[in-house]
Design an enzyme around this catalytic site. Structure first.
Site, PDB file in Angstrom:
ATOM      1  N   GLY A 151      28.143  -9.618 -81.097  1.00 36.15           N
ATOM      2  CA  GLY A 151      27.294 -10.192 -80.059  1.00 36.15           C
ATOM      3  C   GLY A 151      26.613 -11.441 -80.566  1.00 36.15           C
ATOM      4  CB  ILE A 153      23.052 -10.640 -84.481  1.00 37.74           C
ATOM      5  CG1 ILE A 153      21.655 -10.661 -83.854  1.00 37.74           C
ATOM      6  CG2 ILE A 153      22.971 -10.527 -86.000  1.00 37.74           C
ATOM      7  CD1 ILE A 153      20.845  -9.393 -84.058  1.00 37.74           C
ATOM      8  NE  ARG A 173      31.000  -0.656 -76.047  1.00 31.99           N
ATOM      9  CZ  ARG A 173      29.853  -0.389 -75.389  1.00 31.99           C
ATOM     10  NH1 ARG A 173      29.581   0.836 -75.009  1.00 31.99           N
ATOM     11  NH2 ARG A 173      28.996  -1.362 -75.120  1.00 31.99           N
ATOM     12  NE  ARG A 232      17.470   0.741 -85.030  1.00 28.90           N
ATOM     13  CZ  ARG A 232      17.100  -0.526 -84.950  1.00 28.90           C
ATOM     14  NH1 ARG A 232      17.575  -1.394 -85.823  1.00 28.90           N
ATOM     15  NH2 ARG A 232      16.284  -0.927 -83.998  1.00 28.90           N
ATOM     16  CD  GLU A 261      15.039   1.924 -91.693  1.00 30.29           C
ATOM     17  OE1 GLU A 261      14.331   1.223 -90.968  1.00 30.29           O
ATOM     18  OE2 GLU A 261      16.283   1.838 -91.723  1.00 30.29           O
ATOM     19  CG  HIS A 280      14.618  -2.044 -90.645  1.00 29.99           C
ATOM     20  ND1 HIS A 280      14.714  -0.918 -89.868  1.00 29.99           N
ATOM     21  CD2 HIS A 280      15.039  -3.061 -89.867  1.00 29.99           C
ATOM     22  CE1 HIS A 280      15.170  -1.246 -88.652  1.00 29.99           C
ATOM     23  NE2 HIS A 280      15.362  -2.553 -88.631  1.00 29.99           N
TER      24      HIS A 280
HETATM   25  C1  8YV Z   1      12.913  -4.767 -86.649  1.00 28.07           C
HETATM   26  C2  8YV Z   1      15.063  -4.295 -85.410  1.00 28.07           C
HETATM   27  O1  8YV Z   1      13.263  -3.900 -87.609  1.00 28.07           O
HETATM   28  O2  8YV Z   1      15.068  -5.554 -83.436  1.00 28.07           O
HETATM   29  C3  8YV Z   1      15.439  -4.496 -83.988  1.00 28.07           C
HETATM   30  O3  8YV Z   1      16.101  -3.588 -83.447  1.00 28.07           O
HETATM   31  O4  8YV Z   1      15.475  -3.371 -86.025  1.00 28.07           O
HETATM   32  C4  8YV Z   1      14.201  -5.317 -86.081  1.00 28.07           C
HETATM   33  O5  8YV Z   1      13.929  -6.382 -85.332  1.00 28.07           O
HETATM   34  C5  8YV Z   1      11.917  -4.079 -85.863  1.00 28.07           C
HETATM   35  O6  8YV Z   1      12.455  -3.211 -84.959  1.00 28.07           O
HETATM   36  C6  8YV Z   1      10.910  -5.018 -85.245  1.00 28.07           C
HETATM   37  O7  8YV Z   1       9.655  -4.424 -85.283  1.00 28.07           O
END
Ligand code: 8YV
Length: 315
Positions: A151, A153, A173, A232, A261, A280
């Protein structure tokens, strides 16, 4: 008339709180223990949450007046979506506000993994350098990067990889129809595992992706290939990853996310020189996290004002 009450569950910049307070009564519970949130939630109509503040069934039970959950994150796997749906609670996320920061971090992990820099840093710090040069890594140029998830990113990571001379293959997919533009080439999951010199996960955590990197997946990778998880933690079976590293089925790993985590400091993955772990931090820059939180705030404000939401999630 009483102003609507919003509760902020995660640490955000003061400018975000100030923006919310232009439109609502705001309680910031991010520094309070979870069991102290109940009083604030009792009359809250909306919350600003993130991937480290679960909006689960117990949370929803403490918020009888809740009508919107605005995530300062793209992922919302820690949200009880069926619970929101059942109560007609609206969900928004921060998609589009963190692409470059997460792509930078992800590609940094690719470089660390392919060049075996975790081992090199351990080699220097341990004194082994006094006796011998560190073992070699591999070139990025000419290597194949395999992206699971392609996507915004993923395509931003691809741009970085292509600038280093890497070939990019991806699995989604359904194949995209713009490979000529992105320079990526579609592969099935199994084809990608066999072909890639570095496999990167960038998929959301769903019932379909949970544990998708298991013993069988790692067994299909090249023994010189490396694994990067920027999605994740639970997309990867942690035990399978450790077994793959210990048995030499893969050449190393670099992780921004883990399962569990946080990962306890005595976990065997931390003891390995061929594993790099960061806590993370994909989107963890002052600028990006403020932009994400401000987008969540604008969703809350739009909801209060009865205006279209900037980034709603269809649930
Ligand atoms: C951060 C993320 O870890 O956007 C997400 O899904 O995992 C990251 O941006 C976090 O959730 C932001 O607080």
């Amino acid at each position: 008339m009483d102003r609507p009450h919003l509760v902020v569950l995660t640490r955000v910049a003061p400018v975000v709180l100030d923006r919310l307070r232009e439109h609502a009564r705001v309680t910031d519970v991010s520094e309070l223990p979870r069991d102290a949130w109940g009083a604030a939630l009792a009359d809250a109509i909306g919350v600003l949450s993130s991937s480290n503040a679960p909006v689960d069934a117990a949370f929803l039970a403490e918020g009888p007046a809740l009508r919107i959950v605005a995530m300062q994150s793209v992922g919302y796997d820690n949200v009880d979506v069926p619970g929101l749906r059942a109560r007609g609670i609206v969900l928004t996320n921060s998609r589009g506000s963190l692409v470059e920061a997460v792509a930078d971090l992800t590609y940094a992990l690719v470089i660390l993994a392919v060049r075996r820099l975790g081992l090199a840093m351990a080699w220097a710090r341990s004194g082994r350098w006094m006796q011998a040069d560190a073992p070699y890594g591999h070139d990025l140029a000419g290597a194949t990067l395999g992206l699971i998830g392609f996507g915004a990113i993923g395509t931003a990571v691809a741009r970085r990889a292509q600038a280093s001379g890497m070939r990019v293959v991806y699995h989604t997919r359904t194949p995209r129809d713009d490979d000529a533009t992105t320079g990526g080439a579609y592969r099935t999951f199994e084809q990608l595992l066999r072909e890639a010199d570095c496999v990167v996960t960038l998929v959301p955590l769903t019932p379909q992706t949970r544990g998708m990197f298991d013993d069988a997946a790692f067994a299909q990778m090249k023994p010189t290939a490396t694994f990067v998880n920027a999605a994740r933690g639970a997309v990867c079976d942690t035990g399978a990853l450790l077994r793959a590293l210990e048995s030499g089925k893969i050449g190393g790993a670099a992780l921004d996310v883990t399962d569990p985590e946080p990962l306890p400091p005595d976990h065997p993955l931390f003891a390995r020189d061929d594993v790099v772990i960061v806590p993370h931090v994909g989107s963890a820059t002052d600028e990006t996290r403020t932009r994400m939180a401000m987008l969540a705030a604008e969703n809350l404000i739009a909801f209060i004002d009865g205006k279209p939401l900037p980034t709603p999630v269809a649930i």
